[in-house]
Design a protein around this motif. Structure first.
Motif, PDB file in Angstrom:
ATOM      1  N   PHE A 100      52.533  32.597  42.152  1.00 53.86           N
ATOM      2  CA  PHE A 100      52.114  33.979  42.231  1.00 53.86           C
ATOM      3  C   PHE A 100      52.901  34.926  43.227  1.00 53.86           C
ATOM      4  N   ALA A 101      53.656  34.385  44.360  1.00 54.63           N
ATOM      5  CA  ALA A 101      54.511  35.126  44.973  1.00 54.63           C
ATOM      6  C   ALA A 101      55.617  35.383  44.913  1.00 54.63           C
ATOM      7  N   GLU A 102      56.099  34.752  43.683  1.00 52.38           N
ATOM      8  CA  GLU A 102      57.560  34.955  43.453  1.00 52.38           C
ATOM      9  C   GLU A 102      58.091  36.145  42.855  1.00 52.38           C
ATOM     10  N   PHE A 105      56.625  37.848  39.209  1.00 55.68           N
ATOM     11  CA  PHE A 105      55.814  37.129  38.797  1.00 55.68           C
ATOM     12  C   PHE A 105      54.879  38.197  37.898  1.00 55.68           C
ATOM     13  N   ARG A 106      54.781  37.762  36.624  1.00 59.03           N
ATOM     14  CA  ARG A 106      53.879  38.949  35.738  1.00 59.03           C
ATOM     15  C   ARG A 106      52.835  37.901  34.990  1.00 59.03           C
ATOM     16  N   GLY A 107      52.252  37.146  35.572  1.00 58.41           N
ATOM     17  CA  GLY A 107      51.093  36.369  34.878  1.00 58.41           C
ATOM     18  C   GLY A 107      51.480  35.151  34.138  1.00 58.41           C
ATOM     19  N   MET A 161      45.004  32.647  37.656  1.00 51.83           N
ATOM     20  CA  MET A 161      46.276  33.100  36.968  1.00 51.83           C
ATOM     21  C   MET A 161      46.225  34.404  36.310  1.00 51.83           C
ATOM     22  N   VAL A 162      44.845  34.815  35.629  1.00 52.31           N
ATOM     23  CA  VAL A 162      44.612  35.994  35.060  1.00 52.31           C
ATOM     24  C   VAL A 162      44.789  37.104  36.063  1.00 52.31           C
ATOM     25  N   MET A 163      43.755  36.884  37.284  1.00 54.82           N
ATOM     26  CA  MET A 163      43.654  37.754  38.220  1.00 54.82           C
ATOM     27  C   MET A 163      44.952  38.212  39.071  1.00 54.82           C
ATOM     28  N   ALA A 164      45.702  36.949  39.434  1.00 56.33           N
ATOM     29  CA  ALA A 164      47.120  37.444  39.954  1.00 56.33           C
ATOM     30  C   ALA A 164      47.969  38.178  39.124  1.00 56.33           C
ATOM     31  N   GLY A 165      47.969  37.940  37.985  1.00 56.06           N
ATOM     32  CA  GLY A 165      48.837  38.510  36.812  1.00 56.06           C
ATOM     33  C   GLY A 165      48.215  40.157  36.899  1.00 56.06           C
ATOM     34  N   ILE A 166      47.033  40.383  36.762  1.00 57.40           N
ATOM     35  CA  ILE A 166      46.585  41.601  36.791  1.00 57.40           C
ATOM     36  C   ILE A 166      46.897  42.493  38.125  1.00 57.40           C
TER      37      ILE A 166
END
Length: 195
Positions: A100-102, A105-107, A161-166
């Motif tokens: 997620f920190a890369e 990152f787009r989800g 994954m969803v929340m980090a992408g959003i």
């Protein structure tokens, strides 16, 4: 007359095409990227691209399949460095936090593909479901060794994954890890004696 294309050149061209498609589809979206953009990015003529993949849908499915193999192998390599079964479950979330920190990152590419194409493309939907099933099986092996069910851990990972992408924030991985710690703690907590 041009020299015939070798098998090695075909492999390199196909890899370059898949690399370009993956970067463009992940950064900009599956529907937003046209085949002309893919052609410009990989430098191959459209005729050659369509020999590899007769449709854009075929290219998307191949790209997702190749990404799946790499993504799950990277996850496994990270998780399996930890010997303790409970630590392996938590290592899933540590790996997610790193991902997620890369930059860029787009989800989750499969969640994104499902959102854009899942209702209109049977092959894309099948590839997404295959990836999610394989991820669940991978997690299930680690959770079984730790004595907890896979479903809550998978739901925590997918939700992160969803929340980090959003949000564009890796914090959901840490939050999901904390919830997984509670699950692991509950699995070993002594049960009160019955009545």
């Amino acid at each position: 007359m041009p020299a015939p294309i070798t098998e090695e050149q075909s492999r390199r061209d196909r890899d370059a095409l898949l690399d370009a498609a993956e970067q463009l589809f992940y950064e900009r979206g599956f529907r937003a990227v046209g085949m002309d953009q893919v052609r410009a990015a990989c430098g191959l003529p459209l005729k050659r691209i369509y020999r590899f993949f007769p449709t854009k849908e075929d290219l998307v499915v191949a790209m997702l399949g190749r990404r799946d193999a790499r993504w799950r192998a990277n996850l496994a390599a990270h998780v399996e460095r930890t010997a303790d079964p409970r630590g392996r479950v938590l290592a899933v979330f540590d790996w997610l936090a790193q991902w997620f920190a890369e930059p860029g990152f787009r989800g989750c590419a499969w969640i994104n593909a499902f959102g854009e194409l899942g209702s209109s493309s049977g092959p894309v939907l099948a590839e997404v479901r295959s990836h999610k099933r394989a991820f669940h099986e991978q997690v299930a092996a680690w959770t079984a060794a730790a004595g907890i069910p896979a479903e809550p851990v998978c739901l925590l990972a997918e939700g992160a994954m969803v929340m980090a992408g959003i949000t564009g924030d890796p914090a959901p991985a840490r939050q999901a890890r904390a919830a997984a710690e509670v699950l692991l703690g509950a699995a070993v907590a002594p049960r009160p004696a019955a009545g």
